[in-house]
Design a protein around this motif. Structure first.
Motif, short mmCIF file in Angstrom:
data_model
loop_
_atom_site.label_atom_id
_atom_site.label_comp_id
_atom_site.label_asym_id
_atom_site.label_seq_id
_atom_site.Cartn_x
_atom_site.Cartn_y
_atom_site.Cartn_z
N ILE A 8 11.20 25.25 -16.86
CA ILE A 8 11.29 25.62 -15.45
C ILE A 8 10.22 26.66 -15.11
O ILE A 8 9.54 26.55 -14.09
CB ILE A 8 12.71 26.14 -15.10
N ILE A 9 10.05 27.66 -15.98
CA ILE A 9 9.03 28.69 -15.75
C ILE A 9 7.64 28.04 -15.70
O ILE A 9 6.84 28.34 -14.81
CB ILE A 9 9.10 29.79 -16.83
N GLN A 10 7.37 27.16 -16.64
CA GLN A 10 6.08 26.48 -16.66
C GLN A 10 5.87 25.66 -15.38
O GLN A 10 4.79 25.68 -14.78
CB GLN A 10 5.96 25.59 -17.89
N ARG A 11 6.91 24.95 -14.94
CA ARG A 11 6.81 24.14 -13.71
C ARG A 11 6.58 25.03 -12.49
O ARG A 11 5.84 24.66 -11.57
CB ARG A 11 8.08 23.30 -13.53
N CYS A 12 7.19 26.23 -12.48
CA CYS A 12 6.96 27.17 -11.38
C CYS A 12 5.53 27.68 -11.39
O CYS A 12 4.87 27.74 -10.35
CB CYS A 12 7.92 28.35 -11.48
N GLU A 13 5.05 28.05 -12.57
CA GLU A 13 3.69 28.59 -12.68
C GLU A 13 2.63 27.53 -12.38
O GLU A 13 1.55 27.87 -11.90
CB GLU A 13 3.48 29.18 -14.07
N ASN A 14 2.93 26.26 -12.65
CA ASN A 14 1.99 25.17 -12.34
C ASN A 14 2.05 24.74 -10.89
O ASN A 14 1.32 23.85 -10.48
CB ASN A 14 2.28 23.95 -13.24
N GLY A 15 2.97 25.33 -10.12
CA GLY A 15 3.09 24.99 -8.72
C GLY A 15 3.92 23.75 -8.44
O GLY A 15 3.97 23.28 -7.31
N GLU A 16 4.59 23.21 -9.46
CA GLU A 16 5.43 22.03 -9.27
C GLU A 16 6.72 22.39 -8.54
O GLU A 16 7.31 21.54 -7.88
CB GLU A 16 5.77 21.40 -10.61
N LEU A 17 7.18 23.63 -8.71
CA LEU A 17 8.40 24.11 -8.06
C LEU A 17 8.05 25.33 -7.22
O LEU A 17 7.22 26.15 -7.63
CB LEU A 17 9.45 24.51 -9.10
N GLU A 18 8.68 25.43 -6.08
CA GLU A 18 8.46 26.59 -5.23
C GLU A 18 9.63 27.53 -5.35
O GLU A 18 10.75 27.21 -4.95
CB GLU A 18 8.29 26.15 -3.77
N VAL A 19 9.37 28.68 -5.96
CA VAL A 19 10.36 29.74 -6.04
C VAL A 19 9.66 31.04 -5.67
O VAL A 19 8.44 31.16 -5.82
CB VAL A 19 10.99 29.87 -7.45
N ASP A 20 10.43 32.00 -5.19
CA ASP A 20 9.80 33.26 -4.86
C ASP A 20 9.50 34.04 -6.15
O ASP A 20 10.04 33.75 -7.21
CB ASP A 20 10.64 34.08 -3.88
N LEU A 21 8.61 35.00 -6.05
CA LEU A 21 8.15 35.74 -7.21
C LEU A 21 9.30 36.46 -7.91
O LEU A 21 9.36 36.49 -9.14
CB LEU A 21 7.07 36.75 -6.79
N ALA A 22 10.25 37.00 -7.15
CA ALA A 22 11.39 37.70 -7.75
C ALA A 22 12.23 36.76 -8.61
O ALA A 22 12.69 37.13 -9.69
CB ALA A 22 12.25 38.34 -6.66
N LEU A 68 11.16 33.96 -10.08
CA LEU A 68 10.36 33.63 -11.26
C LEU A 68 10.41 34.77 -12.27
O LEU A 68 10.59 34.53 -13.48
CB LEU A 68 8.92 33.32 -10.85
N GLU A 69 10.28 35.99 -11.81
CA GLU A 69 10.36 37.14 -12.72
C GLU A 69 11.73 37.24 -13.36
O GLU A 69 11.86 37.60 -14.53
CB GLU A 69 10.01 38.44 -11.98
N GLY A 70 12.77 36.90 -12.61
CA GLY A 70 14.13 36.88 -13.17
C GLY A 70 14.26 35.85 -14.27
O GLY A 70 14.87 36.12 -15.32
N PHE A 71 13.67 34.68 -14.07
CA PHE A 71 13.68 33.65 -15.12
C PHE A 71 12.97 34.16 -16.37
O PHE A 71 13.42 33.96 -17.49
CB PHE A 71 13.00 32.36 -14.63
N LYS A 72 11.85 34.84 -16.17
CA LYS A 72 11.09 35.35 -17.30
C LYS A 72 11.87 36.43 -18.06
O LYS A 72 11.84 36.47 -19.30
CB LYS A 72 9.74 35.89 -16.84
N ARG A 73 12.56 37.30 -17.33
CA ARG A 73 13.40 38.31 -17.98
C ARG A 73 14.50 37.66 -18.80
O ARG A 73 14.78 38.07 -19.93
CB ARG A 73 13.98 39.27 -16.95
N LEU A 74 15.14 36.64 -18.22
CA LEU A 74 16.19 35.92 -18.96
C LEU A 74 15.64 35.29 -20.22
O LEU A 74 16.26 35.38 -21.29
CB LEU A 74 16.83 34.84 -18.08
N LEU A 75 14.49 34.67 -20.12
CA LEU A 75 13.87 34.04 -21.27
C LEU A 75 13.54 35.08 -22.34
O LEU A 75 13.75 34.85 -23.54
CB LEU A 75 12.61 33.27 -20.86
#
Length: 93
Positions: free
Chosen positions: A66-80, A82-89
């Motif tokens: 999911i993080i990779q898909r967000c960073e590649n622009g495949e998914l639109e999520v706000d920065l907060a 995405l950062e939450g996903f990264k913290r969880l990971l």
């Protein structure tokens, strides 16, 4: 809304639908969590998820994807988010 006047019965049906789907607290069933967080989780098979202590556990591989898909622009999520996903990971490592 669309400007239409809705009857009390129609409004009650909508409220009942959302209560039945448990959108206020979706973390107890895989279909509910996938419905709420669509399109983040929909590509993944239900068998990849587990229910642990009554909550749906998102696998580390799914979260990484999911993080990779967000960073590649495949998914639109706000920065907060995405950062939450990264913290969880990061906590999973």
């Amino acid at each position: 809304m669309d400007g239409k006047d809705y009857s009390p019965d129609e409004l009650n049906q909508v409220v009942s639908y959302f209560e039945m789907r448990n959108y206020a607290d979706p973390h107890h069933s895989i279909p509910e969590i996938k419905g709420v967080y669509h399109p983040l989780y929909t590509p993944y098979d239900d068998s990849m998820f587990q229910i642990i202590d009554g909550l749906v556990a998102v696998p580390q591989g799914v979260l990484s994807d999911i993080i990779q898909r967000c960073e590649n622009g495949e998914l639109e999520v706000d920065l907060a988010q995405l950062e939450g996903f990264k913290r969880l990971l990061g906590k999973m490592d």
